[in-house]
Design an enzyme around this catalytic site. Structure first.
Site, mmCIF file in Angstrom:
data_model
loop_
_atom_site.group_PDB
_atom_site.id
_atom_site.type_symbol
_atom_site.label_atom_id
_atom_site.label_comp_id
_atom_site.label_asym_id
_atom_site.label_seq_id
_atom_site.Cartn_x
_atom_site.Cartn_y
_atom_site.Cartn_z
ATOM 1 N N GLU A 53 0.781 -1.164 -0.052
ATOM 2 C CA GLU A 53 0.211 -0.031 0.006
ATOM 3 C C GLU A 53 0.803 1.217 0.101
ATOM 4 O O GLU A 53 1.870 1.189 0.571
ATOM 5 C CB GLU A 53 -0.864 -0.047 1.371
ATOM 6 C CG GLU A 53 -1.794 1.154 1.441
ATOM 7 C CD GLU A 53 -2.241 1.244 2.934
ATOM 8 O OE1 GLU A 53 -1.508 0.556 3.967
ATOM 9 O OE2 GLU A 53 -3.208 1.789 3.124
ATOM 10 N N ASN A 65 -6.891 5.868 -1.758
ATOM 11 C CA ASN A 65 -5.787 5.229 -1.569
ATOM 12 C C ASN A 65 -5.980 3.872 -2.289
ATOM 13 O O ASN A 65 -6.710 3.279 -2.200
ATOM 14 C CB ASN A 65 -6.105 4.613 0.128
ATOM 15 C CG ASN A 65 -4.730 3.885 0.538
ATOM 16 O OD1 ASN A 65 -3.906 3.398 -0.322
ATOM 17 N ND2 ASN A 65 -4.453 3.711 1.703
ATOM 18 N N LYS A 119 -9.268 1.878 -1.909
ATOM 19 C CA LYS A 119 -9.717 1.279 -0.413
ATOM 20 C C LYS A 119 -10.998 1.501 0.067
ATOM 21 O O LYS A 119 -11.270 2.685 0.019
ATOM 22 C CB LYS A 119 -8.381 1.908 0.520
ATOM 23 C CG LYS A 119 -8.451 1.042 1.739
ATOM 24 C CD LYS A 119 -7.265 1.887 2.516
ATOM 25 C CE LYS A 119 -6.916 1.246 4.088
ATOM 26 N NZ LYS A 119 -5.663 1.853 4.500
ATOM 27 N N GLU A 123 -5.818 8.912 7.911
ATOM 28 C CA GLU A 123 -6.208 8.509 6.385
ATOM 29 C C GLU A 123 -7.939 8.943 6.317
ATOM 30 O O GLU A 123 -7.996 9.197 5.073
ATOM 31 C CB GLU A 123 -6.253 6.862 6.426
ATOM 32 C CG GLU A 123 -5.111 6.063 6.284
ATOM 33 C CD GLU A 123 -5.073 4.742 5.923
ATOM 34 O OE1 GLU A 123 -5.795 4.410 4.828
ATOM 35 O OE2 GLU A 123 -4.683 4.158 6.629
ATOM 36 N N CYS A 135 -4.678 -2.976 3.148
ATOM 37 C CA CYS A 135 -4.493 -2.911 4.572
ATOM 38 C C CYS A 135 -5.442 -3.067 5.279
ATOM 39 O O CYS A 135 -5.972 -4.329 5.822
ATOM 40 C CB CYS A 135 -3.790 -1.429 4.768
ATOM 41 S SG CYS A 135 -2.922 -1.427 6.610
ATOM 42 N N ASN A 147 0.318 -0.993 5.388
ATOM 43 C CA ASN A 147 1.290 -0.040 6.134
ATOM 44 C C ASN A 147 0.689 -0.200 7.513
ATOM 45 O O ASN A 147 -0.400 0.205 7.845
ATOM 46 C CB ASN A 147 1.321 1.151 5.811
ATOM 47 C CG ASN A 147 2.190 1.567 4.792
ATOM 48 O OD1 ASN A 147 3.126 2.187 4.669
ATOM 49 N ND2 ASN A 147 1.571 1.527 3.548
HETATM 50 N N1 CDT Z 1 -2.829 1.363 6.422
HETATM 51 C C1 CDT Z 1 -3.717 0.842 7.232
HETATM 52 O O1 CDT Z 1 -4.825 0.929 6.995
HETATM 53 N N2 CDT Z 1 -3.468 0.410 8.560
HETATM 54 C C2 CDT Z 1 -4.248 0.076 9.514
HETATM 55 C C3 CDT Z 1 -3.820 0.526 10.884
HETATM 56 C C4 CDT Z 1 -4.749 0.557 12.005
HETATM 57 S S1 CDT Z 1 -5.765 1.517 12.264
HETATM 58 C C5 CDT Z 1 -5.230 3.037 12.692
HETATM 59 C C6 CDT Z 1 -4.505 -1.307 9.613
HETATM 60 O O2 CDT Z 1 -5.560 -1.951 9.746
HETATM 61 O O3 CDT Z 1 -3.342 -2.108 9.592
#
Ligand code: CDT
Length: 309
Positions: A53, A113, A130, A149, A174, A199
């Site tokens: 991502e 995204n 996304k 995000e 993600c 990420n």
């Molecule tokens: N990039 C992404 O979606 N990261 C989220 C982080 C947790 S929510 C703050 C994930 O689900 O891994």
């Protein structure tokens, strides 16, 4: 048809994990890293490379940025953008397809995204925006770092399954991987290979008791999603310490059995590969998870409607 009479459909897939991208790393140096990973994957026989991502920049939602121009500097206005074109050129010349996550700004100013999927001949299979956008909308100074995000991206409105790479394939991004609906919607469309870039900061500010479980939850959701829908899942991280924030690596390739068949060992740029036998999906899709035969949508269809109690 008995499995031994079916044409073989084995796709060698690579997960191209990235180590950190710092804010000052210019985009052309990142593209050089992506090309090096793609060449390494090709040398190992891969015909499809999955990148993470937001693979072109640092994970900028960790900062509260007020200047719209500065925010937009992290976005691509076209894909391939001029700086990313060399990746498309090398991939096409090697006959390697790829999935690449990036921040997309549309001509009419929308921000997503996004992940693009490109076939081995260089043709674009599709784009995915996304759906499950996590984090928060407003600056929350109590956090050690932000997860904005929801401030910078609009949510996408659909999952898609495409006929590509000799099978039915899909994309997710993600946070999508934590939601069973992501896999089930793809599974209902017959998806055989789901590619997911991520990420994932290891520190989860709203509930730090979850920090020690970051790796467990990562594999838990992707292994369950693969097994319960009879599909291959390729999860690819941007991991390591980026601008002081430690992010989960542990990229992996998961078979329709739910077993991890390849896993990254480092938190840096690293390629993992696996022969993904797409015919193996039928072992699960036609038996335990024969949806047409065993699912009971008439019983639980209503509880998937958010208006239901
Ligand atoms: N990039 C992404 O979606 N990261 C989220 C982080 C947790 S929510 C703050 C994930 O689900 O891994």
């Amino acid at each position: 048809m008995p499995a031994d009479l079916e044409a073989q459909r084995i796709v060698k897939v690579a997960g191209a994990q990235l180590g950190p991208i710092q804010r000052n790393d210019d985009r052309s140096s990142v593209v050089e890293r992506l090309i090096a990973l793609l060449r390494s994957a090709h040398a190992q026989g891969a015909e499809l490379v999955v990148f993470p991502e937001l693979a072109l920049t640092t994970f900028f939602p960790r900062w509260f940025i007020e200047d719209p121009e500065e925010i937009d500097s992290f976005f691509e206005r076209s894909m391939p953008s001029p700086v990313v074109q060399p990746l498309f050129d090398v991939a096409k010349s090697l006959g390697v397809g790829f999935a690449l996550g990036y921040a997309e700004m549309t001509a009419d100013g929308h921000h997503y995204n996004t992940t693009i999927l490109v076939e081995r001949d260089g043709s674009v299979v599709g784009h995915y925006r996304k759906v499950h956008v996590p984090g928060h909308e407003e600056h929350e100074p109590w956090r050690p770092f932000q997860h904005l995000e929801r401030r910078y991206f609009e949510p996408g409105d659909k999952f898609e399954t495409w006929d590509a790479f000799d099978g039915l394939v899909g994309l997710a991004t993600c946070n999508d991987r934590r939601w069973p609906e992501t896999y089930r919607v793809h599974g209902l469309a017959g998806c055989e290979l789901l590619m997911i870039g991520y990420n994932t900061p290891i520190h989860y500010a709203p509930d730090p008791s979850q920090n020690r479980l970051a790796g467990f939850h990562n594999s838990l959701v992707m292994q369950a999603g693969a097994y319960q829908n009879g599909m291959w899942v390729v999860g690819v991280a941007k991991g390591g310490v980026e601008e002081g924030v430690d992010s989960l690596a542990e990229s992996c390739i998961i078979a329709p059995s739910g077993e991890i068949v390849a896993q990254a060992l480092t938190t840096n740029d690293e390629v993992i590969v696996a022969d993904c036998d797409l015919n193996l999906c039928a072992n699960y899709k036609n038996t335990l998870f024969n949806f047409a035969r065993y699912r009971r949508p008439e019983v639980y269809g209503a509880i998937t409607d958010s208006s239901a109690r």
